[in-house]
Motif scaffolding. Structure first.
Motif, PDB file in Angstrom:
ATOM      1  N   MET A  66       0.850  -1.206   0.000  1.00 21.84           N
ATOM      2  CA  MET A  66       0.000   0.000   0.000  1.00 21.84           C
ATOM      3  C   MET A  66       0.881   1.250   0.000  1.00 21.84           C
ATOM      4  SD  MET A  66      -3.545   0.462   1.232  1.00 21.84           S
ATOM      5  CE  MET A  66      -4.436   1.932   0.750  1.00 21.84           C
ATOM      6  N   ALA A  67       0.669   2.078  -0.972  1.00 21.20           N
ATOM      7  CA  ALA A  67       1.465   3.301  -1.083  1.00 21.20           C
ATOM      8  C   ALA A  67       1.133   4.243   0.069  1.00 21.20           C
ATOM      9  CB  ALA A  67       1.183   3.989  -2.416  1.00 21.20           C
ATOM     10  N   LYS A  68       2.128   4.959   0.503  1.00 23.46           N
ATOM     11  CA  LYS A  68       1.896   5.906   1.585  1.00 23.46           C
ATOM     12  C   LYS A  68       1.181   7.141   1.046  1.00 23.46           C
ATOM     13  CE  LYS A  68       4.643   6.012   5.754  1.00 23.46           C
ATOM     14  NZ  LYS A  68       3.493   5.718   6.507  1.00 23.46           N
ATOM     15  N   LEU A  69       0.169   7.570   1.749  1.00 21.48           N
ATOM     16  CA  LEU A  69      -0.574   8.731   1.304  1.00 21.48           C
ATOM     17  C   LEU A  69      -0.292   9.895   2.244  1.00 21.48           C
ATOM     18  CD1 LEU A  69      -3.982   7.032   0.572  1.00 21.48           C
ATOM     19  CD2 LEU A  69      -2.533   8.114  -1.112  1.00 21.48           C
ATOM     20  N   THR A  70      -0.129  11.070   1.661  1.00 24.46           N
ATOM     21  CA  THR A  70       0.047  12.238   2.509  1.00 24.46           C
ATOM     22  C   THR A  70      -1.316  12.696   3.012  1.00 24.46           C
ATOM     23  OG1 THR A  70      -0.229  13.700   0.638  1.00 24.46           O
ATOM     24  CG2 THR A  70       2.005  12.991   1.121  1.00 24.46           C
ATOM     25  N   GLY A  71      -1.278  13.503   4.077  1.00 22.90           N
ATOM     26  CA  GLY A  71      -2.535  13.980   4.652  1.00 22.90           C
ATOM     27  C   GLY A  71      -3.385  14.690   3.619  1.00 22.90           C
ATOM     28  N   GLN A  72      -2.745  15.536   2.811  1.00 27.43           N
ATOM     29  CA  GLN A  72      -3.482  16.318   1.822  1.00 27.43           C
ATOM     30  C   GLN A  72      -4.172  15.402   0.808  1.00 27.43           C
ATOM     31  OE1 GLN A  72      -0.988  18.999  -0.304  1.00 27.43           O
ATOM     32  NE2 GLN A  72      -2.671  20.355  -0.870  1.00 27.43           N
ATOM     33  N   ALA A  73      -3.435  14.386   0.350  1.00 24.30           N
ATOM     34  CA  ALA A  73      -4.003  13.469  -0.639  1.00 24.30           C
ATOM     35  C   ALA A  73      -5.225  12.756  -0.071  1.00 24.30           C
ATOM     36  CB  ALA A  73      -2.949  12.462  -1.080  1.00 24.30           C
ATOM     37  N   ILE A  74      -5.128  12.358   1.208  1.00 28.39           N
ATOM     38  CA  ILE A  74      -6.256  11.660   1.831  1.00 28.39           C
ATOM     39  C   ILE A  74      -7.470  12.572   1.883  1.00 28.39           C
ATOM     40  CG2 ILE A  74      -7.079  10.619   3.966  1.00 28.39           C
ATOM     41  CD1 ILE A  74      -4.202   9.783   4.536  1.00 28.39           C
ATOM     42  N   ILE A  75      -7.233  13.854   2.228  1.00 33.11           N
ATOM     43  CA  ILE A  75      -8.360  14.775   2.356  1.00 33.11           C
ATOM     44  C   ILE A  75      -9.024  14.990   1.002  1.00 33.11           C
ATOM     45  CG2 ILE A  75      -8.983  17.165   2.903  1.00 33.11           C
ATOM     46  CD1 ILE A  75      -6.783  17.026   5.084  1.00 33.11           C
ATOM     47  N   ILE A  76      -8.202  15.173  -0.049  1.00 36.05           N
ATOM     48  CA  ILE A  76      -8.786  15.387  -1.384  1.00 36.05           C
ATOM     49  C   ILE A  76      -9.582  14.161  -1.817  1.00 36.05           C
ATOM     50  CG2 ILE A  76      -8.235  15.738  -3.827  1.00 36.05           C
ATOM     51  CD1 ILE A  76      -5.897  17.481  -2.876  1.00 36.05           C
ATOM     52  N   LYS A  77      -9.037  12.977  -1.539  1.00 37.02           N
ATOM     53  CA  LYS A  77      -9.758  11.749  -1.888  1.00 37.02           C
ATOM     54  C   LYS A  77     -11.125  11.693  -1.207  1.00 37.02           C
ATOM     55  CE  LYS A  77      -7.875   7.561  -1.668  1.00 37.02           C
ATOM     56  NZ  LYS A  77      -8.048   6.671  -2.816  1.00 37.02           N
ATOM     57  N   GLY A  78     -11.126  11.983   0.096  1.00 36.01           N
ATOM     58  CA  GLY A  78     -12.377  11.895   0.849  1.00 36.01           C
ATOM     59  C   GLY A  78     -13.404  12.916   0.392  1.00 36.01           C
ATOM     60  N   LEU A  79     -12.924  14.138   0.071  1.00 38.70           N
ATOM     61  CA  LEU A  79     -13.867  15.199  -0.270  1.00 38.70           C
ATOM     62  C   LEU A  79     -14.330  15.128  -1.711  1.00 38.70           C
ATOM     63  CD1 LEU A  79     -12.514  18.409   1.474  1.00 38.70           C
ATOM     64  CD2 LEU A  79     -14.285  16.843   2.211  1.00 38.70           C
ATOM     65  N   VAL A 122      -7.370  10.941   9.890  1.00 39.74           N
ATOM     66  CA  VAL A 122      -7.570  11.953   8.850  1.00 39.74           C
ATOM     67  C   VAL A 122      -8.544  11.433   7.804  1.00 39.74           C
ATOM     68  CG1 VAL A 122      -6.441  13.321   7.058  1.00 39.74           C
ATOM     69  CG2 VAL A 122      -5.295  12.914   9.233  1.00 39.74           C
ATOM     70  N   ASP A 123      -8.394  10.155   7.436  1.00 40.72           N
ATOM     71  CA  ASP A 123      -9.263   9.565   6.432  1.00 40.72           C
ATOM     72  C   ASP A 123     -10.721   9.568   6.900  1.00 40.72           C
ATOM     73  OD1 ASP A 123      -9.529   7.802   3.934  1.00 40.72           O
ATOM     74  OD2 ASP A 123     -10.486   6.603   5.491  1.00 40.72           O
ATOM     75  N   GLY A 124     -10.908   9.211   8.180  1.00 40.39           N
ATOM     76  CA  GLY A 124     -12.269   9.214   8.718  1.00 40.39           C
ATOM     77  C   GLY A 124     -12.891  10.589   8.667  1.00 40.39           C
ATOM     78  N   ILE A 125     -12.117  11.605   9.105  1.00 40.35           N
ATOM     79  CA  ILE A 125     -12.621  12.984   9.076  1.00 40.35           C
ATOM     80  C   ILE A 125     -12.949  13.385   7.642  1.00 40.35           C
ATOM     81  CG2 ILE A 125     -12.000  15.396   9.445  1.00 40.35           C
ATOM     82  CD1 ILE A 125     -12.139  14.335  12.093  1.00 40.35           C
ATOM     83  N   ALA A 126     -12.032  13.086   6.705  1.00 44.07           N
ATOM     84  CA  ALA A 126     -12.234  13.522   5.322  1.00 44.07           C
ATOM     85  C   ALA A 126     -13.476  12.873   4.725  1.00 44.07           C
ATOM     86  CB  ALA A 126     -11.000  13.192   4.484  1.00 44.07           C
ATOM     87  N   SER A 127     -13.635  11.572   4.915  1.00 44.24           N
ATOM     88  CA  SER A 127     -14.820  10.911   4.366  1.00 44.24           C
ATOM     89  C   SER A 127     -16.088  11.464   4.993  1.00 44.24           C
ATOM     90  CB  SER A 127     -14.777   9.409   4.636  1.00 44.24           C
ATOM     91  OG  SER A 127     -13.760   8.834   3.897  1.00 44.24           O
ATOM     92  N   GLY A 128     -16.044  11.673   6.318  1.00 45.44           N
ATOM     93  CA  GLY A 128     -17.204  12.205   7.014  1.00 45.44           C
ATOM     94  C   GLY A 128     -17.575  13.582   6.504  1.00 45.44           C
TER      95      GLY A 128
END
Lengths: 207, 197
Positions: free
Chosen positions: A1-14, A131-137
């Motif tokens: 699994m590739a490492k994701l930066t915080g920003q990337a995770i947020i963009i994915k979720g939103l 971060v992923d949970g917050i972003a998806s939420g």
């Protein structure tokens, strides 16, 4: 699994992996609670709380949970947080708790949370999972607020209970009734997918 | 007599006027994912009717004879979800043992029922509305039949829809939601008959 930066995770979720209009998850509550902005906001906040904390818990326990019973464990973790939300709402916001009714309990079976635990938190450390949970939420909450905005404006002529549209305007009562929810969400998915362009349409083969 | 009548009314109301899918928006995920053809819709629908009827009865007993006396009603979510998961698992094992053909036909649908929010929804609604035991079973059975009715109708429409030209971004979930909206409108025509709350 590739490492994701915080920003990337947020963009994915939103946006790119938004749970509602990309993955078509959590539709039940997206339709049920969106006739008033206020209820929607509370529902969104509850979901952000549950998603973030269940992601963290699943992530903490990821190395000690046997794979065979992981669904059971995840369901129990989610249910525990939903109980906390339910008690808090009953204590501090009894009116909204009454209005949301069974839908608070139904956060347990909201596929977004289970989906994030299963797809992300199970393989990732604690902080990215949070971060992923917050972003998806937040991604979920924003779509719901958009749906609620149009439904409340067209149906009651108000936003957050504040009347904005003059009363000469005929209320579209249908918008706050069940069919309006289906139409509004369908249209929002249509618009968003049109904006998203071609690269995002390839992943919709599943539904 | 009074109890029997109410249960009967609730049964029909759950199918038509208070359709669990079109007015309460429950079980949408599997509705959107599996309604592509009539056959699979019907298979899932029958399994849902069965599980819903039984779990509403079981959860009624668990709630009123286990949780209420011990003052643990706050934990009903956990109790309900465990009952549902355990029941689905049990049904899966029984079907696998006695009817391997049916087991293969139902396939992945059976375990999916555990996370179908319609099942949990029915159990929560019957507690909130304080139904009697008989009414709860009627509500469970009616809810399951109503759900099946909606998903099979949608399966039929989507089979025809495969030949239609639809704007690309609207394909899939978008058009399904709009059709569901039209179906909800049609079902609103029933609402003059009975209302349950």
């Amino acid at each position: 699994m590739a490492k994701l930066t915080g920003q990337a995770i947020i963009i994915k979720g939103l946006w790119t992996d938004n749970p509602v209009f990309r993955q078509i998850l959590g539709i039940c509550s997206a339709l049920a609670v969106t006739n008033l902005m206020l209820n929607t906001l509370i529902m969104g906040l509850s979901l952000i709380f549950v998603t973030a904390l269940s992601n963290v818990t699943v992530s903490v326990l990821r190395n000690v949970t046997p794979t065979r019973i992981r669904m059971m464990v995840q369901t129990l973790i989610i249910a525990s947080y939903v109980i906390i939300v339910d008690i808090l709402l009953k204590a501090y916001l009894p009116d909204i708790s009454e209005a949301l009714g069974a839908y608070v309990g139904l956060i347990i079976t909201n596929c977004i949370i289970m989906g994030r635990c299963e797809a992300f938190a199970r393989h990732n450390p604690v902080w990215p999972s949070f971060v992923d949970g917050i972003a998806s939420g937040v991604g979920y909450a924003l779509v719901l607020l958009a749906v609620a905005f149009f439904r409340e404006a067209a149906g009651f002529g108000s936003i957050f209970g504040v009347p904005l549209i003059p009363s000469e305007w005929t209320r579209w009562t249908i918008m706050v009734m069940p069919p309006g929810a289906f139409f509004m969400l369908g249209i929002i998915i249509w618009v968003v997918r049109s904006i998203g362009g071609k690269e995002l349409q390839k992943d919709e083969t599943t539904s | 007599m009074e109890v029997g009548l109410t249960a009967f009314v609730i049964f029909f109301a759950a199918i038509f006027t208070n359709n669990i899918l079109l007015t309460n928006f429950l079980g949408m995920c599997s509705f959107l994912a599996i309604s592509r053809e009539v056959k699979s819709s019907l298979g899932l629908g029958l399994a849902v009717i069965f599980v819903m009827t039984w779990t509403s009865a079981l959860n009624y007993l668990v709630y009123y004879y286990l949780l209420v006396p011990s003052n643990l009603t706050q934990f009903r979510y956990i109790a309900f979800i465990i009952v549902i998961a355990a029941f689905v698992q049990l049904v899966e094992m029984i079907i696998e043992r006695y009817s391997p053909v049916l087991y293969i036909v139902l396939g992945v649908f059976l375990p999916l029922i555990t996370v179908n929010c319609a099942i949990l929804g029915v159990c929560l609604f019957m507690i909130i509305r304080e139904y009697s035991f008989l009414s709860s079973i009627a509500y469970g059975a009616g809810g399951g039949i109503g759900w099946t009715l909606a998903i099979v109708a949608m399966g039929g429409i989507r089979q025809k829809l495969a030949h239609a030209t639809i704007p690309k971004p609207l394909e899939g979930p978008g058009i399904t939601l709009i059709i569901a909206g039209l179906m909800a409108l049609a079902f609103m025509g029933f609402s003059g008959m009975i209302q349950i709350q």
